[in-house]
Design a protein around this motif. Structure first.
Motif: not given
Length: 138
Positions: A122-126
């Motif tokens: 559930x971790x998001x980086x951009x």
């Protein structure tokens, strides 16, 4: 009574392990975002040595360095024209997507703007590339 005690012990162990998965996902997304950022900067640096294609009328953009992402096979690569120069694989526990199929880097450092989204659990980086070639992680 023994069954209840066994269930309690197992649930305590699982309760202690579950936060570790969250930490692992956060670490994996952060690590992959940094690696992608470094590789994008590498390709941007290489692009400064690209042909001066813009000065030749009618010439196509074949010599421009670019990054292409292959989501199905969990890899992305740096290529010039149809020639793949370098490939990088990332794990199947990571999903990387981009709003563009390819990011181009021009000789003057500019780029086609785009955003890579990296998911793990559930971790998001951009990783964001703007028009002037700046690369940053959010």
């Amino acid at each position: 009574m023994e069954i209840i005690l066994a269930v309690v012990v197992i649930s305590i162990i699982i309760g202690g392990i579950m936060p570790l998965f969250s930490v692992i996902h956060r670490f994996r997304t952060d690590c992959e975002a940094v690696l992608l950022c470094q590789r994008l900067k590498y390709v941007r640096e290489i692009s400064s040595e690209a042909d001066a294609f813009a000065t030749v009328p009618g010439r196509k953009y074949e010599g421009i360095p670019r990054i292409y992402i292959d989501q199905d096979n969990h890899r992305y690569w740096y290529r010039r024209g149809n020639k793949i120069i370098k490939k990088w694989d990332y794990g199947t526990d990571i999903n990387i997507s981009c709003n563009r199929p390819e990011i181009f880097f021009y000789r003057n450092g500019e780029a086609t703007a785009g955003t890579y989204t990296i998911h793990s659990g559930n971790k998001i980086r951009r990783v964001i590339i703007d028009r002037v070639g700046r690369i940053r992680i959010e």
